[in-house]
Write an enzyme that holds these catalytic residues in place. Sequence first.
Site, short mmCIF file in Angstrom:
data_model
loop_
_atom_site.label_atom_id
_atom_site.label_comp_id
_atom_site.label_asym_id
_atom_site.label_seq_id
_atom_site.Cartn_x
_atom_site.Cartn_y
_atom_site.Cartn_z
CD GLU A 1 -2.70 1.24 2.42
OE1 GLU A 1 -2.46 0.37 3.18
OE2 GLU A 1 -3.14 2.47 2.44
CG ASP A 2 1.77 2.80 3.15
OD1 ASP A 2 0.77 3.27 2.59
OD2 ASP A 2 1.65 2.79 4.27
#
Length: 732
Positions: A76-77
């Site tokens: 996600e990051d």
Amino acid sequence: MIRIEEIVDKVRRNHPQADLDLLRRAYFFSAREHRGQTRASGEPYLVHPLEVANILAEMRLDEVPVATGLLHDVVEDTLVEAEAIRQYFGDEIAHLVEGLTKIAQISNASREEQQAENFRKMLLAMVDDVRIVLIKLADRLHNMRTLSYLKPEKRQRIAQETLDIYAPIAHRLGMGRLRGELEDLALQHLHPDEYRALAAQLEARRAEHEAFLKMVTSRIEEKLHEAEVPVTSVEGRIKRLYSVWKKLKLQKIELDQVYDLVAARIVTPNEVRHCYAALGVVHNTWLPVPGRIKDWIATPRDNLYRSLHTSVIGSEGQPFEVQIRTEEMHRIAEEGVAAHWKYKEGNRGTHDDDEAFNWLRSLVEWTQEVKDSRDFLESIKLDLYPKDVYAFTPMGRVIQLPRGATPVDFAYAIHSQVGHTCTGARIHGRIVPLRAPLQNGDVVEILTSPNAHPSRDWLNFSVTSRARNRVRHWVAEQQRAESMEIGRKLFEKEAARFQLSAKKLLSDGDTGFKRVASDYGYGRVDDLMAAIGYGKLVPRNVIAKYLGPEKFAELEERKESRLRNGVREGVQAVKRLIYAGDDSITVRGVDDLLITRARCCSPVHGEGIVGYITLGKGVAVHADRCKNVLQLMVNPERIVEVDWTGRAATAAYGVKLLAITENRTGMIAGITGAISDMKTGIRDARAAISSDNRGRIEVTVEIFDVKHLDKVIRAIRKVPGVLDVERMEGGA
Ligand code: MN
């Protein structure tokens, strides 16, 4: 910053066989990908995945979810693709990370819709693999612990979401400790002033509470020792801040009035009998408060929680709660699904044998039906925090019922006979229907009548299993009696065709008919008749079995020849009218069956009809044009031949007709005029204009038989302006 080796040690302790190298590889991967990123606190980002992994290790999970905790934010990051995770760490971890990434994806819907959507995602993830949710909860817990670094507005939103979604899910998964921490943290950020004030109040009394608990626990230890009841630990606990806060809010009371503020907890070795023995000791030491003993051991809550709870009056008149459970139960109360979950190879997600999680499956099925997200969230909130309702008898007895319980539940809780004969209820002196849900504190007086009996309808609004079981049992008994009756009649009819006396056969005696019943697996002849009545058995086959193949063939031949000779069957000759329901239809060759005209097609005299044996409601007669008949043919053994009786119909039936007309005035007058010219009654007539600018006139006419119907239809067709006339489904 917590060190990876501390986490590795924890996993090793609980899972000596674990692949610890996996943890180290996940750590290095995560460290490399998150390098340079920082959290709102200014710390390196890596602290977060490490802390999440640590929380998971403390849940005693194995290396797979703990490694996933280290990797949970990578896709996600950072720039890492899901495929890379699969390559380096295999399918299982990739699947878990993907599940987490899916939950994190934010749509650009409204706040409420987003919340509902998140909820749905969590539920679906839970069914897919509950570990996804455990990791998500660990993620949320660490975020909540470090919430103070965020801006106030964001803090509020996350804290609210934690209360709305994450804490209830933790509760439903039985994770008492995690839920407690989430709730206390959320309160701290949502209502900081109230939180501080309440904490100070509790702090001021801490010494007092602790002294009291010390006295109570040492007294319990002493008494258990005297009674030789083995015990692992006796501890005191003070109610969590959020629980106290909620109680004060909801019940609008002061801190002094919270009776379960302090409690003692007895943990015994892993044998249930020790719990009950300890309960006995507690009740011998202090006076129990009547009606406050809860046995969650005999009937565990659906989040797996098991424990005995009782409230007793302390020596100085102060009531307090005692909880008693085994070590195993205690672990499950604290850790819930994390302690309980069984992983089966190649079979992730919920397991069929985990009955305790049935609620989850039904919840998920149901979320797919509910469209409006606001409603959805509201109803989910209700469902996740099931609350009991306390109602009272006029004599002051407390009846504890689940939320949504109605007077029917209340009546059965008092006594089954009260339930069976109840007709209504009075709440605070006002008469209410049986389906009215009870509220906390209602004083309920049940009205009964000796001739009243339960109705199948009650199943639609009773919620306790006690009431539902009693009603179901009663309905089943009733159906069985009726099926036996129908079965016996059908059997008599068939026996008569073979010129056998059903009475003689069924009286058994020396006829050996009981053997036939037991050949079919029924203990009694009555059961065999019920099976025929339910349509499970065909009477002809039962007779064949009784006679044996040779004798059966012989009698069959005799029967055929009788028919050829034009001998009317005895039974047909005495065809009589039906006693109830409808007197113009007979089941061919059978007397006295309950007949009802199907509402879906309401056949009129003279039409082609078929009969269908219903469960417990006799024979339903449908017109053979009825669209439901095709479906009924799935059970051909329940179809019976029915006839109209020879006599003219004595009662008229409502038949709904639809006339399509030109759009001009006077149509309805013209049509109703034509109908009354035919000396035919009209029950209802209404007109509308359809979108293609035609008149649509619906009339319900009183029809005696099918010839009569034809005449009426022809008469309407002749009215100027009428384009078409057809019969509509339904009738009256
Ligand atoms: Mn995270």
